[in-house]
Motif scaffolding. Structure first.
Motif, PDB file in Angstrom:
ATOM      1  N   VAL A 100       1.227  -1.303  -0.170  1.00 46.71           N
ATOM      2  CA  VAL A 100      -0.066   0.144   0.204  1.00 46.71           C
ATOM      3  C   VAL A 100       1.139   0.936  -0.299  1.00 46.71           C
ATOM      4  O   VAL A 100       0.394   2.368  -0.427  1.00 46.71           O
ATOM      5  CB  VAL A 100      -0.697  -0.115   0.746  1.00 46.71           C
ATOM      6  N   THR A 101       1.791   1.211   0.298  1.00 42.07           N
ATOM      7  CA  THR A 101       3.124   2.818   0.674  1.00 42.07           C
ATOM      8  C   THR A 101       3.894   2.838  -0.202  1.00 42.07           C
ATOM      9  O   THR A 101       3.531   3.451  -1.211  1.00 42.07           O
ATOM     10  CB  THR A 101       3.784   2.118   1.631  1.00 42.07           C
ATOM     11  N   LEU A 102       3.592   1.995  -1.378  1.00 45.55           N
ATOM     12  CA  LEU A 102       4.278   1.619  -2.576  1.00 45.55           C
ATOM     13  C   LEU A 102       3.801   2.462  -3.379  1.00 45.55           C
ATOM     14  O   LEU A 102       4.083   3.000  -4.472  1.00 45.55           O
ATOM     15  CB  LEU A 102       5.007   0.597  -2.844  1.00 45.55           C
ATOM     16  N   ILE A 103       2.142   1.784  -3.606  1.00 43.42           N
ATOM     17  CA  ILE A 103       1.076   2.237  -4.261  1.00 43.42           C
ATOM     18  C   ILE A 103       0.699   3.576  -4.327  1.00 43.42           C
ATOM     19  O   ILE A 103       0.461   4.393  -5.343  1.00 43.42           O
ATOM     20  CB  ILE A 103      -0.307   0.957  -4.419  1.00 43.42           C
ATOM     21  N   VAL A 104       0.815   4.149  -3.129  1.00 40.24           N
ATOM     22  CA  VAL A 104       0.838   5.829  -2.786  1.00 40.24           C
ATOM     23  C   VAL A 104       1.612   6.606  -3.545  1.00 40.24           C
ATOM     24  O   VAL A 104       1.409   7.319  -3.694  1.00 40.24           O
ATOM     25  CB  VAL A 104       0.636   6.020  -0.938  1.00 40.24           C
ATOM     26  N   GLY A 105       3.134   5.718  -2.804  1.00 41.73           N
ATOM     27  CA  GLY A 105       4.191   6.276  -3.436  1.00 41.73           C
ATOM     28  C   GLY A 105       4.368   6.867  -5.234  1.00 41.73           C
ATOM     29  O   GLY A 105       4.283   8.405  -5.683  1.00 41.73           O
ATOM     30  N   VAL A 106       4.064   5.165  -5.551  1.00 42.48           N
ATOM     31  CA  VAL A 106       3.969   5.512  -6.572  1.00 42.48           C
ATOM     32  C   VAL A 106       2.894   6.488  -7.821  1.00 42.48           C
ATOM     33  O   VAL A 106       2.696   7.187  -9.252  1.00 42.48           O
ATOM     34  CB  VAL A 106       3.450   3.682  -7.160  1.00 42.48           C
ATOM     35  N   ILE A 107       1.580   6.098  -6.913  1.00 42.83           N
ATOM     36  CA  ILE A 107       0.221   7.280  -7.673  1.00 42.83           C
ATOM     37  C   ILE A 107       0.746   8.867  -7.538  1.00 42.83           C
ATOM     38  O   ILE A 107       0.798   9.413  -8.314  1.00 42.83           O
ATOM     39  CB  ILE A 107      -0.852   7.216  -6.582  1.00 42.83           C
ATOM     40  N   GLY A 108       1.370   8.933  -6.244  1.00 38.16           N
ATOM     41  CA  GLY A 108       2.019  10.100  -6.262  1.00 38.16           C
ATOM     42  C   GLY A 108       3.386  10.589  -7.047  1.00 38.16           C
ATOM     43  O   GLY A 108       3.203  12.238  -7.873  1.00 38.16           O
ATOM     44  N   LEU A 109       3.482   9.738  -7.439  1.00 36.78           N
ATOM     45  CA  LEU A 109       5.461  10.132  -7.660  1.00 36.78           C
ATOM     46  C   LEU A 109       4.783  10.386  -9.779  1.00 36.78           C
ATOM     47  O   LEU A 109       4.836  11.263 -10.101  1.00 36.78           O
ATOM     48  CB  LEU A 109       6.108   9.089  -8.209  1.00 36.78           C
ATOM     49  N   VAL A 110       3.909   9.628 -10.137  1.00 36.92           N
ATOM     50  CA  VAL A 110       3.300   9.274 -11.702  1.00 36.92           C
ATOM     51  C   VAL A 110       2.650  10.575 -11.581  1.00 36.92           C
ATOM     52  O   VAL A 110       2.734  11.365 -12.741  1.00 36.92           O
ATOM     53  CB  VAL A 110       2.570   8.068 -12.020  1.00 36.92           C
ATOM     54  N   PHE A 111       1.605  10.887 -11.167  1.00 36.93           N
ATOM     55  CA  PHE A 111       1.243  11.866 -10.983  1.00 36.93           C
ATOM     56  C   PHE A 111       1.610  14.010 -10.967  1.00 36.93           C
ATOM     57  O   PHE A 111       1.475  14.646 -11.999  1.00 36.93           O
ATOM     58  CB  PHE A 111       0.124  12.293 -10.251  1.00 36.93           C
ATOM     59  N   ALA A 112       2.553  13.754  -9.980  1.00 35.41           N
ATOM     60  CA  ALA A 112       3.287  14.571  -9.818  1.00 35.41           C
ATOM     61  C   ALA A 112       4.082  15.158 -10.748  1.00 35.41           C
ATOM     62  O   ALA A 112       4.396  15.988 -11.996  1.00 35.41           O
ATOM     63  CB  ALA A 112       4.230  14.552  -8.742  1.00 35.41           C
ATOM     64  N   LEU A 113       5.248  13.773 -11.543  1.00 37.01           N
ATOM     65  CA  LEU A 113       5.876  13.836 -12.626  1.00 37.01           C
ATOM     66  C   LEU A 113       5.324  14.445 -14.169  1.00 37.01           C
ATOM     67  O   LEU A 113       5.302  15.017 -14.825  1.00 37.01           O
ATOM     68  CB  LEU A 113       6.741  12.361 -12.778  1.00 37.01           C
ATOM     69  N   ASN A 114       3.613  13.565 -14.140  1.00 35.77           N
ATOM     70  CA  ASN A 114       3.073  13.640 -15.007  1.00 35.77           C
ATOM     71  C   ASN A 114       2.389  15.822 -15.767  1.00 35.77           C
ATOM     72  O   ASN A 114       2.882  16.328 -16.041  1.00 35.77           O
ATOM     73  CB  ASN A 114       1.742  13.351 -15.256  1.00 35.77           C
ATOM     74  N   ALA A 115       1.744  16.165 -14.251  1.00 34.75           N
ATOM     75  CA  ALA A 115       1.432  17.049 -14.122  1.00 34.75           C
ATOM     76  C   ALA A 115       3.200  18.090 -14.112  1.00 34.75           C
ATOM     77  O   ALA A 115       3.089  19.072 -15.051  1.00 34.75           O
ATOM     78  CB  ALA A 115       1.608  17.818 -12.343  1.00 34.75           C
ATOM     79  N   LEU A 116       4.533  17.633 -13.891  1.00 30.60           N
ATOM     80  CA  LEU A 116       5.527  18.707 -14.220  1.00 30.60           C
ATOM     81  C   LEU A 116       5.664  18.465 -15.858  1.00 30.60           C
ATOM     82  O   LEU A 116       6.280  19.801 -16.200  1.00 30.60           O
ATOM     83  CB  LEU A 116       6.353  18.673 -13.592  1.00 30.60           C
ATOM     84  N   ILE A 117       5.814  18.020 -16.003  1.00 28.88           N
ATOM     85  CA  ILE A 117       6.341  17.554 -17.587  1.00 28.88           C
ATOM     86  C   ILE A 117       4.975  17.944 -19.100  1.00 28.88           C
ATOM     87  O   ILE A 117       5.778  17.797 -20.267  1.00 28.88           O
ATOM     88  CB  ILE A 117       7.644  16.669 -17.939  1.00 28.88           C
ATOM     89  N   ARG A 118       4.384  17.665 -18.391  1.00 29.45           N
ATOM     90  CA  ARG A 118       2.818  17.837 -19.682  1.00 29.45           C
ATOM     91  C   ARG A 118       2.587  18.697 -20.489  1.00 29.45           C
ATOM     92  O   ARG A 118       3.044  19.880 -19.598  1.00 29.45           O
ATOM     93  CB  ARG A 118       1.602  17.020 -18.984  1.00 29.45           C
TER      94      ARG A 118
END
Length: 249
Positions: A100-118
């Motif tokens: 669950v910790t990994l899921i939470v981290g990956v969700i946030g990581l993917v969304f943050a990277l997408n928001a910064l580079i899209r």
């Protein structure tokens, strides 16, 4: 009462403020709540602690946006969300805490990277439809069940529709209000609404409700592009820490 260190209570207050500001129109801030608390407790416990705070804050958000929402978007996305919640409930005992910790981290990581580079959205606005709404609504329901992190997939569906800002904020608030109320049943069945969590949530709820007003004010004062950039960088840092924590655990 839940036993937390001073640092833990500071983080809990910040998480409650993030929830309240999200209901005041800054939808993206909500994704910070569970990752922040997961730094000092199990993400499962963090999700259980924050759900009553979300539900109480929804009331303030629904009042603020009682006339500003899209029924069409809700009709296309909510059925899938119910399926996603059911899937989260069915698999709750299979996924370990580190998962669950990994899921939470990956969700946030993917969304943050997408928001910064899209790139910025362009072209003609897309129309709501049941196929996309079902898929992204389902993912939003599942990730919301796991860690109250349903905003990223929901925004993937809604952002291309290019709704007016108030309609966008109101539709997001109404969608997650319904999702949060439905989640109360499986969370109770799984024992995540413990007396200790409920007492701590009662302490944090006034903070969240006050932050609804703060969110409404910030929407009008701070340029959204700057505010979201700061939140995104904060989410990126917390998410990297959570992924590292999960992989080490």
């Amino acid at each position: 009462m839940l036993e937390l260190t001073t640092e833990g209570w500071v983080l809990a207050v910040l998480a409650a403020m993030a929830v309240g500001m999200a209901k005041g129109g800054l939808a993206m801030t909500a994704i910070l709540a569970v990752p922040i608390l997961s730094l000092v407790m199990s993400p499962v416990q963090a999700a259980g602690l924050m759900l009553p705070v979300y539900v109480a804050s929804d009331v303030g958000g629904l009042i603020a946006f009682r006339r500003n929402f899209s029924t069409t978007v809700l009709r296309t996305a909510l059925p899938g969300a119910m399926v996603g919640i059911g899937l989260g409930w069915a698999t709750a005992h299979i996924v370990p805490d580190w998962g669950v910790t990994l899921i939470v981290g990956v969700i946030g990581l993917v969304f943050a990277l997408n928001a910064l580079i899209r790139p910025d959205l362009g072209g003609e606005p897309r129309r709501p439809d049941h196929a996309r709404g079902g898929v992204w609504g389902g993912l939003a329901g599942y990730t919301s069940f796991v860690s109250h992190s349903g905003a990223p997939p929901f925004q993937v569906y809604v952002q291309p529709l290019r709704l007016p800002s108030l309609i966008y904020a109101g539709t997001t608030t109404w969608f997650f209000a319904v999702v949060n109320w439905v989640k109360l049943v499986p969370y109770w069945a799984l024992g995540q609404l413990s007396p200790a969590n409920l007492m701590a949530a009662a302490v944090l709820t006034p903070v969240a409700l006050a932050s609804v007003w703060i969110g409404l004010r910030l929407v009008r004062i701070i340029p959204q592009a700057l505010f979201y950039k700061l939140i995104t960088w904060g989410l990126l840092i917390v998410s990297i820490r959570l992924v590292w924590q999960a992989l080490l655990g």
